[in-house]
Design a protein around this motif. Structure first.
Motif, PDB file in Angstrom:
ATOM      1  N   VAL A 190       6.518  -1.814  -6.507  1.00  0.00           N
ATOM      2  CA  VAL A 190       5.995  -3.059  -5.936  1.00  0.00           C
ATOM      3  C   VAL A 190       4.676  -3.499  -6.585  1.00  0.00           C
ATOM      4  O   VAL A 190       4.503  -4.688  -6.878  1.00  0.00           O
ATOM      5  CB  VAL A 190       5.850  -2.925  -4.400  1.00  0.00           C
ATOM      6  CG1 VAL A 190       5.149  -4.148  -3.820  1.00  0.00           C
ATOM      7  CG2 VAL A 190       7.212  -2.739  -3.761  1.00  0.00           C
ATOM      8  N   PRO A 191       3.692  -2.603  -6.818  1.00  0.00           N
ATOM      9  CA  PRO A 191       2.453  -3.067  -7.466  1.00  0.00           C
ATOM     10  C   PRO A 191       2.696  -3.735  -8.822  1.00  0.00           C
ATOM     11  O   PRO A 191       2.008  -4.698  -9.179  1.00  0.00           O
ATOM     12  CB  PRO A 191       1.645  -1.768  -7.635  1.00  0.00           C
ATOM     13  CG  PRO A 191       2.126  -0.894  -6.538  1.00  0.00           C
ATOM     14  CD  PRO A 191       3.590  -1.191  -6.409  1.00  0.00           C
ATOM     15  N   THR A 192       3.674  -3.234  -9.587  1.00  0.00           N
ATOM     16  CA  THR A 192       3.984  -3.839 -10.889  1.00  0.00           C
ATOM     17  C   THR A 192       4.473  -5.262 -10.722  1.00  0.00           C
ATOM     18  O   THR A 192       4.046  -6.187 -11.440  1.00  0.00           O
ATOM     19  CB  THR A 192       5.050  -2.992 -11.607  1.00  0.00           C
ATOM     20  OG1 THR A 192       4.573  -1.658 -11.731  1.00  0.00           O
ATOM     21  CG2 THR A 192       5.347  -3.558 -12.984  1.00  0.00           C
ATOM     22  N   PHE A 193       5.366  -5.469  -9.759  1.00  0.00           N
ATOM     23  CA  PHE A 193       5.893  -6.805  -9.523  1.00  0.00           C
ATOM     24  C   PHE A 193       4.852  -7.729  -8.896  1.00  0.00           C
ATOM     25  O   PHE A 193       4.842  -8.934  -9.157  1.00  0.00           O
ATOM     26  CB  PHE A 193       7.131  -6.743  -8.630  1.00  0.00           C
ATOM     27  CG  PHE A 193       8.385  -6.411  -9.388  1.00  0.00           C
ATOM     28  CD1 PHE A 193       9.147  -7.404  -9.990  1.00  0.00           C
ATOM     29  CD2 PHE A 193       8.811  -5.108  -9.506  1.00  0.00           C
ATOM     30  CE1 PHE A 193      10.299  -7.097 -10.691  1.00  0.00           C
ATOM     31  CE2 PHE A 193       9.954  -4.790 -10.205  1.00  0.00           C
ATOM     32  CZ  PHE A 193      10.710  -5.786 -10.805  1.00  0.00           C
ATOM     33  N   SER A 194       3.970  -7.192  -8.062  1.00  0.00           N
ATOM     34  CA  SER A 194       2.984  -8.041  -7.382  1.00  0.00           C
ATOM     35  C   SER A 194       2.023  -8.680  -8.394  1.00  0.00           C
ATOM     36  O   SER A 194       1.604  -9.833  -8.248  1.00  0.00           O
ATOM     37  CB  SER A 194       2.193  -7.230  -6.348  1.00  0.00           C
ATOM     38  OG  SER A 194       1.433  -6.222  -6.984  1.00  0.00           O
ATOM     39  N   GLY A 213       1.416  -6.021   1.086  1.00  0.00           N
ATOM     40  CA  GLY A 213       0.365  -5.526   1.963  1.00  0.00           C
ATOM     41  C   GLY A 213       0.527  -4.041   2.258  1.00  0.00           C
ATOM     42  O   GLY A 213      -0.437  -3.275   2.213  1.00  0.00           O
ATOM     43  N   VAL A 214       1.754  -3.648   2.554  1.00  0.00           N
ATOM     44  CA  VAL A 214       2.026  -2.228   2.813  1.00  0.00           C
ATOM     45  C   VAL A 214       1.754  -1.405   1.562  1.00  0.00           C
ATOM     46  O   VAL A 214       1.177  -0.312   1.618  1.00  0.00           O
ATOM     47  CB  VAL A 214       3.490  -2.043   3.279  1.00  0.00           C
ATOM     48  CG1 VAL A 214       3.833  -0.556   3.371  1.00  0.00           C
ATOM     49  CG2 VAL A 214       3.716  -2.728   4.613  1.00  0.00           C
ATOM     50  N   SER A 215       2.154  -1.946   0.397  1.00  0.00           N
ATOM     51  CA  SER A 215       1.941  -1.237  -0.870  1.00  0.00           C
ATOM     52  C   SER A 215       0.452  -1.054  -1.146  1.00  0.00           C
ATOM     53  O   SER A 215       0.020   0.008  -1.600  1.00  0.00           O
ATOM     54  CB  SER A 215       2.603  -2.007  -2.012  1.00  0.00           C
ATOM     55  OG  SER A 215       2.314  -1.406  -3.255  1.00  0.00           O
TER      56      SER A 215
END
Length: 402
Positions: A190-194, A213-215
């Motif tokens: 998820v951080p990569t996509f965000s 947010g959770v990530s």
């Protein structure tokens, strides 16, 4: 009788060590020589060295107790005296702590203590139910039958616990794997996509914002989450240790739909088997109830048995004394009453336990068959949510360049 620790070489040239009891060093040397062991070193153990290492887990202790009981049942049933039977087990045991315990028990019996007293000095391995049953066997002269029944009870408990563990293994494994997958997706993917999504300056969909947010919390403030979980665990432990807290949680367990049936079923099986064993070997009903009460940690069950003891002391029968709680159904109480009328309470309790064991086993199979698809649905929901949260912004980006 002294206890010696030795180190030597077998006839095959392998190093060996262990402990042995004998009247003297020369007697110990002769015994070891007869076993084909060539001594390198031998010394007498002090009393402080004979103490057991009590750090062994409770599961290991139960396995040791069951093994000793099973072997004693066979050897005493073959008309061997108790000291010879213990010697046979000592020679076959590979665990040094178990050897020390059995040698000490044998020494105490030779010193004049009763068998129940000698075993009773190791309550971590032989509980009050075990010792009371041995005491009744000594009085009645049926020690071989007592060890046989104790062996049967431990085997039934082992089978029951094994079925419960095996039924929970698959669900727990599935949950663990699902948790690892979700942590991987939230922490690394998820951080990569965000970062990619924020570069386009688009308003992200709600599922994506929630996931990001959770990530962020998991990846940057994991230590705060760990501290919070630790504090909650400590608070829960302190509350459970308090009298009111333990009473609340013990009662709560018996209100949970699925857990309630398993906990009640397990209690009824263990209670019935234990009472059948004690009463069948001549233990008085009040002493049997006291000893059985010590087997359980749940406060509801302990209060039920304690109340039954008081009511039996006032002259009530067991079936009537147990009727003060909804733990036992009317049909079970009726069976116990019928056993009291025919003076066959131990036999009836044994049959009750066997019947409930079959019912619990069938219920476990049913629950397991239902748990698997429910877990798959739950895992699918979380993984699907993560995939949806990632794919929705991608669709938005495609619309921008379309």
């Amino acid at each position: 009788m002294a206890v010696f620790e030795y180190r030597g070489i077998t006839q095959r040239g392998k190093n060996t060590k262990g402990i042995i009891d004998a009247s003297s060093v020369s007697a110990a040397r002769d015994r070891l020589k007869a076993q084909g062991i060539y001594l390198q070193h031998i010394q007498e153990l002090k009393k402080s060295q004979k103490k057991l290492n009590l750090s062994t887990s409770i599961f290991r202790k139960r396995a040791v107790t069951a093994s000793i009981t099973r072997q004693l049942a066979f050897l005493i049933g073959a008309a061997l005296p108790i000291d010879s039977s213990l010697e046979g087990i000592i020679d076959q045991s590979d665990d040094e702590n178990v050897k020390k315990m059995l040698i000490n028990i044998k020494e105490k019996i030779k010193e004049g203590k009763s068998i129940s007293q000698a075993f009773g000095e190791y309550p971590d391995y032989f509980n009050t139910v075990y010792v009371s049953t041995l005491r009744a066997g000594e009085v009645s002269g049926r020690l071989d039958q007592v060890f046989e029944r104790l062996s049967t009870m431990y085997e039934k408990n082992r089978v029951l616990m094994g079925k419960l563990k095996s039924s929970l293994t698959y669900p727990v494994l599935m949950l663990f794997l699902a948790l690892l997958i979700i942590i991987f997706l939230v922490t690394f993917l998820v951080p990569t996509f965000s970062k990619l999504f924020t570069e386009f300056g688009q308003v992200l969909p709600l599922p994506t914002r929630v996931l990001i947010g959770v990530s962020d919390v998991v990846s940057t403030a994991w230590w705060a989450v760990a501290i919070l979980l630790g504090v909650l665990a400590y608070v829960f432990y302190r509350v459970y240790q308090s009298e009111r807290g333990k009473q609340y949680f013990d009662t709560l367990v018996l209100r949970l739909p699925v857990v309630k049936y398993l906990v009640l079923g397990t209690f009824r099986i263990r209670f019935s088997y234990t009472m059948a064993l004690l009463l069948g070997n001549g233990v008085g009903i009040i002493e049997a109830l006291h000893n059985t009460e010590g087997m359980f940690r749940n406060g509801v069950f302990r209060r039920l048995i304690s109340s039954a003891v008081e009511r039996v002391k006032k002259g009530e029968r067991l079936s009537r004394a147990l009727a003060s709680s909804a733990v036992f159904s009317s049909s079970l109480l009726g069976m116990i009453h019928a056993g009291e009328a025919g003076d066959r309470v131990p036999e009836v309790l044994d049959k009750i336990a066997a019947n409930i064991e079959i019912e619990v086993e069938e219920r476990i199979k049913t629950i397991t068959s239902l748990v698997e698809p429910v877990l798959i649905l739950i895992i699918g929901f979380f993984v699907g949510f993560v995939v949806l949260a990632i794919m929705l912004p991608i669709f938005q980006i495609n619309q921008i360049f379309a």
